[in-house]
Motif scaffolding. Structure first.
Motif, PDB file in Angstrom:
ATOM      1  N   LYS A  84       0.838  -1.195   0.000  1.00  0.00           N
ATOM      2  CA  LYS A  84       0.000   0.000   0.000  1.00  0.00           C
ATOM      3  C   LYS A  84       0.872   1.242   0.000  1.00  0.00           C
ATOM      4  CE  LYS A  84      -0.396   0.088   5.055  1.00  0.00           C
ATOM      5  NZ  LYS A  84      -1.322   0.120   6.211  1.00  0.00           N
ATOM      6  N   LYS A  85       0.285   2.334  -0.372  1.00  0.00           N
ATOM      7  CA  LYS A  85       0.990   3.618  -0.351  1.00  0.00           C
ATOM      8  C   LYS A  85       1.277   3.969   1.101  1.00  0.00           C
ATOM      9  CE  LYS A  85       0.535   8.323  -2.212  1.00  0.00           C
ATOM     10  NZ  LYS A  85       1.685   8.229  -3.122  1.00  0.00           N
ATOM     11  N   ASP A  86       2.521   4.259   1.429  1.00  0.00           N
ATOM     12  CA  ASP A  86       2.902   4.381   2.828  1.00  0.00           C
ATOM     13  C   ASP A  86       4.267   5.053   2.938  1.00  0.00           C
ATOM     14  OD1 ASP A  86       2.773   4.086   5.571  1.00  0.00           O
ATOM     15  OD2 ASP A  86       2.662   1.894   5.552  1.00  0.00           O
ATOM     16  N   VAL A  87       4.730   5.220   4.169  1.00  0.00           N
ATOM     17  CA  VAL A  87       6.116   5.565   4.456  1.00  0.00           C
ATOM     18  C   VAL A  87       6.652   4.470   5.368  1.00  0.00           C
ATOM     19  CG1 VAL A  87       7.694   7.202   5.551  1.00  0.00           C
ATOM     20  CG2 VAL A  87       5.751   8.054   4.224  1.00  0.00           C
ATOM     21  N   MET A  88       7.773   3.866   4.966  1.00  0.00           N
ATOM     22  CA  MET A  88       8.303   2.729   5.698  1.00  0.00           C
ATOM     23  C   MET A  88       9.786   2.922   6.005  1.00  0.00           C
ATOM     24  SD  MET A  88       6.574  -0.586   3.829  1.00  0.00           S
ATOM     25  CE  MET A  88       7.273  -1.652   5.104  1.00  0.00           C
ATOM     26  N   THR A  89      10.248   2.174   7.003  1.00  0.00           N
ATOM     27  CA  THR A  89      11.662   2.182   7.355  1.00  0.00           C
ATOM     28  C   THR A  89      12.412   1.175   6.504  1.00  0.00           C
ATOM     29  OG1 THR A  89      11.164   2.776   9.649  1.00  0.00           O
ATOM     30  CG2 THR A  89      13.331   1.834   9.207  1.00  0.00           C
ATOM     31  N   MET A  90      13.480   1.632   5.870  1.00  0.00           N
ATOM     32  CA  MET A  90      14.364   0.746   5.123  1.00  0.00           C
ATOM     33  C   MET A  90      15.658   0.588   5.897  1.00  0.00           C
ATOM     34  SD  MET A  90      15.626   0.941   1.151  1.00  0.00           S
ATOM     35  CE  MET A  90      16.075  -0.598   0.333  1.00  0.00           C
ATOM     36  N   PHE A  91      16.137  -0.643   5.981  1.00  0.00           N
ATOM     37  CA  PHE A  91      17.338  -0.962   6.735  1.00  0.00           C
ATOM     38  C   PHE A  91      18.502  -1.099   5.760  1.00  0.00           C
ATOM     39  CE2 PHE A  91      13.556  -2.667   8.761  1.00  0.00           C
ATOM     40  CZ  PHE A  91      13.615  -2.053  10.003  1.00  0.00           C
ATOM     41  N   LEU A  92      19.460  -0.196   5.871  1.00  0.00           N
ATOM     42  CA  LEU A  92      20.575  -0.143   4.937  1.00  0.00           C
ATOM     43  C   LEU A  92      21.787  -0.884   5.491  1.00  0.00           C
ATOM     44  CD1 LEU A  92      20.486   3.571   3.718  1.00  0.00           C
ATOM     45  CD2 LEU A  92      19.212   1.602   2.852  1.00  0.00           C
ATOM     46  N   ALA A  93      22.339  -1.770   4.669  1.00  0.00           N
ATOM     47  CA  ALA A  93      23.573  -2.469   5.007  1.00  0.00           C
ATOM     48  C   ALA A  93      24.734  -1.820   4.258  1.00  0.00           C
ATOM     49  CB  ALA A  93      23.449  -3.940   4.623  1.00  0.00           C
ATOM     50  N   LYS A  94      25.940  -2.044   4.762  1.00  0.00           N
ATOM     51  CA  LYS A  94      27.106  -1.540   4.044  1.00  0.00           C
ATOM     52  C   LYS A  94      27.171  -2.156   2.659  1.00  0.00           C
ATOM     53  CE  LYS A  94      30.080  -0.214   7.902  1.00  0.00           C
ATOM     54  NZ  LYS A  94      31.389  -0.418   8.574  1.00  0.00           N
ATOM     55  N   HIS A  96      25.215  -2.712  -0.218  1.00  0.00           N
ATOM     56  CA  HIS A  96      23.949  -2.145  -0.686  1.00  0.00           C
ATOM     57  C   HIS A  96      23.026  -3.178  -1.305  1.00  0.00           C
ATOM     58  CE1 HIS A  96      25.536  -2.257  -4.824  1.00  0.00           C
ATOM     59  NE2 HIS A  96      26.674  -1.840  -4.286  1.00  0.00           N
ATOM     60  N   THR A  97      23.580  -4.293  -1.754  1.00  0.00           N
ATOM     61  CA  THR A  97      22.764  -5.319  -2.408  1.00  0.00           C
ATOM     62  C   THR A  97      21.864  -6.080  -1.443  1.00  0.00           C
ATOM     63  OG1 THR A  97      24.630  -6.847  -2.215  1.00  0.00           O
ATOM     64  CG2 THR A  97      24.369  -5.684  -4.326  1.00  0.00           C
ATOM     65  N   ILE A  98      22.070  -5.929  -0.129  1.00  0.00           N
ATOM     66  CA  ILE A  98      21.221  -6.641   0.826  1.00  0.00           C
ATOM     67  C   ILE A  98      20.428  -5.696   1.729  1.00  0.00           C
ATOM     68  CG2 ILE A  98      22.565  -8.771   0.780  1.00  0.00           C
ATOM     69  CD1 ILE A  98      23.857  -7.896   3.439  1.00  0.00           C
ATOM     70  N   SER A  99      20.359  -4.423   1.383  1.00  0.00           N
ATOM     71  CA  SER A  99      19.477  -3.502   2.102  1.00  0.00           C
ATOM     72  C   SER A  99      18.033  -3.919   1.848  1.00  0.00           C
ATOM     73  CB  SER A  99      19.705  -2.067   1.627  1.00  0.00           C
ATOM     74  OG  SER A  99      21.010  -1.635   1.968  1.00  0.00           O
ATOM     75  N   THR A 100      17.159  -3.710   2.842  1.00  0.00           N
ATOM     76  CA  THR A 100      15.814  -4.284   2.746  1.00  0.00           C
ATOM     77  C   THR A 100      14.798  -3.541   3.614  1.00  0.00           C
ATOM     78  OG1 THR A 100      14.559  -6.354   3.045  1.00  0.00           O
ATOM     79  CG2 THR A 100      16.337  -5.930   4.604  1.00  0.00           C
ATOM     80  N   PHE A 101      13.533  -3.748   3.305  1.00  0.00           N
ATOM     81  CA  PHE A 101      12.431  -3.299   4.165  1.00  0.00           C
ATOM     82  C   PHE A 101      12.021  -4.412   5.136  1.00  0.00           C
ATOM     83  CE2 PHE A 101      11.676  -0.492   0.472  1.00  0.00           C
ATOM     84  CZ  PHE A 101      11.530   0.731   1.123  1.00  0.00           C
ATOM     85  N   SER A 102      12.538  -5.614   4.941  1.00  0.00           N
ATOM     86  CA  SER A 102      12.063  -6.801   5.662  1.00  0.00           C
ATOM     87  C   SER A 102      12.937  -7.153   6.868  1.00  0.00           C
ATOM     88  CB  SER A 102      11.999  -7.992   4.704  1.00  0.00           C
ATOM     89  OG  SER A 102      11.688  -9.179   5.400  1.00  0.00           O
ATOM     90  N   LYS A 103      12.382  -6.992   8.047  1.00  0.00           N
ATOM     91  CA  LYS A 103      13.090  -7.422   9.256  1.00  0.00           C
ATOM     92  C   LYS A 103      13.243  -8.935   9.277  1.00  0.00           C
ATOM     93  CE  LYS A 103      11.810  -3.659  12.437  1.00  0.00           C
ATOM     94  NZ  LYS A 103      11.120  -3.332  13.714  1.00  0.00           N
ATOM     95  N   ASP A 104      12.253  -9.628   8.749  1.00  0.00           N
ATOM     96  CA  ASP A 104      12.320 -11.094   8.720  1.00  0.00           C
ATOM     97  C   ASP A 104      13.481 -11.576   7.855  1.00  0.00           C
ATOM     98  OD1 ASP A 104      10.145 -11.412  10.395  1.00  0.00           O
ATOM     99  OD2 ASP A 104       8.698 -11.593   8.757  1.00  0.00           O
ATOM    100  N   PHE A 105      13.714 -10.898   6.736  1.00  0.00           N
ATOM    101  CA  PHE A 105      14.834 -11.256   5.867  1.00  0.00           C
ATOM    102  C   PHE A 105      16.152 -11.123   6.624  1.00  0.00           C
ATOM    103  CE2 PHE A 105      18.253  -9.854   3.026  1.00  0.00           C
ATOM    104  CZ  PHE A 105      18.281 -10.879   2.107  1.00  0.00           C
ATOM    105  N   ILE A 106      16.305 -10.024   7.354  1.00  0.00           N
ATOM    106  CA  ILE A 106      17.522  -9.807   8.134  1.00  0.00           C
ATOM    107  C   ILE A 106      17.680 -10.906   9.178  1.00  0.00           C
ATOM    108  CG2 ILE A 106      18.661  -8.264   9.770  1.00  0.00           C
ATOM    109  CD1 ILE A 106      17.285  -5.928   8.307  1.00  0.00           C
ATOM    110  N   LYS A 107      16.619 -11.161   9.926  1.00  0.00           N
ATOM    111  CA  LYS A 107      16.650 -12.179  10.987  1.00  0.00           C
ATOM    112  C   LYS A 107      16.971 -13.558  10.414  1.00  0.00           C
ATOM    113  CE  LYS A 107      13.625 -14.204  14.549  1.00  0.00           C
ATOM    114  NZ  LYS A 107      13.500 -15.569  13.972  1.00  0.00           N
TER     115      LYS A 107
END
Length: 242
Positions: A84-94, A96-107
């Motif tokens: 949906k149209k929104d504002v979300m937090t993106m988690f940036l890694a050093k 850049h190819t693995i930066s994501t919006f998904s906390k589950d992906f990181i975990k």
């Protein structure tokens, strides 16, 4: 082309493989959506083929690179894509190819050891748009690539119109359930009788299967050990409903 003079032989070969593989889906005049464009390695091989390219990428570092590399030869949307149209937090890694919006992906990828050496140390707030809204403004793509580090299913939730060809990155076994959800969502959009699947392992840029298979067969394959052993790659859907 001047830019190819300084490319290594390996990079030239990969660029050629990517071009040949992607031109199975695209002709001159077609619209291509690159969702999660990053530095544009899925754009560069087809930039001279008369394709209308819409690159969607929210990372500031990547946006700068895409602007410098392609300029006005592409349409660049500096937003995320989601349900949906929104504002979300993106988690940036050093990396850049693995930066994501998904906390589950990181975990999941840290716990498995895949990306345990990496940290997502920076957070940015990003405006998020839906694919439906982007299509309404820029046209319906013939082919859409989605590579958003575990957020693929959320991206597909914001799509309600069949697309002829879609690719979604997969990471297994960690994100097996997300992959199954993506398959189900594409089927929901297109209709089970109207869509078939194939996949490509890693960066091989070649088909893993000789023939496209049904959604049921793709889901059965996706949970098999032989598929889990592929580690990562992209699944592809092809629909006959346009």
């Amino acid at each position: 082309m001047i830019k190819n003079i300084f490319e290594s032989k390996k990079k030239k070969e990969l660029r050629k493989k990517r071009r040949e593989f992607y031109l199975q889906f695209l002709d001159s005049g077609d619209v291509y959506f690159d969702v999660g464009a990053n530095f544009g390695n899925r754009i560069d091989p087809i930039i001279d083929d008369g394709i209308s390219i819409v690159a969607i990428e929210p990372q500031p570092k990547c946006i700068k690179k895409l602007k410098r590399k392609f300029g006005n030869r592409i349409t660049l949307i500096t937003k995320g894509v989601g349900a949906k149209k929104d504002v979300m937090t993106m988690f940036l890694a050093k990396a850049h190819t693995i930066s994501t919006f998904s906390k589950d992906f990181i975990k999941d990828t840290q716990e498995s050891g895949r990306f345990s050496k990496y940290k997502w140390e920076k957070e940015i707030e990003v405006e998020v748009e839906t694919l439906d809204n982007i299509i309404s403004e820029y046209g319906k793509p013939t082919f859409m690539k989605i590579d958003v580090e575990g957020f693929e299913f959320e991206v597909l939730k914001g799509l309600n119109t069949p697309i002829k060809y879609i690719s979604c990155e997969y990471t297994v076994p960690e994100r097996k359930d997300s992959l199954l959800n993506c398959i189900d969502r594409i089927v929901e959009i297109s209709g089970e009788k109207n869509v078939v699947f194939n996949y490509s392992v890693g960066e091989s840029m070649k088909w893993a299967l000789e023939k496209w298979i049904t959604p049921t067969k793709m889901k059965e394959l996706a949970v098999s050990q032989s598929f889990i052993d592929t580690d990562f790659g992209d699944i592809y859907s092809k629909t006959s409903v346009m």
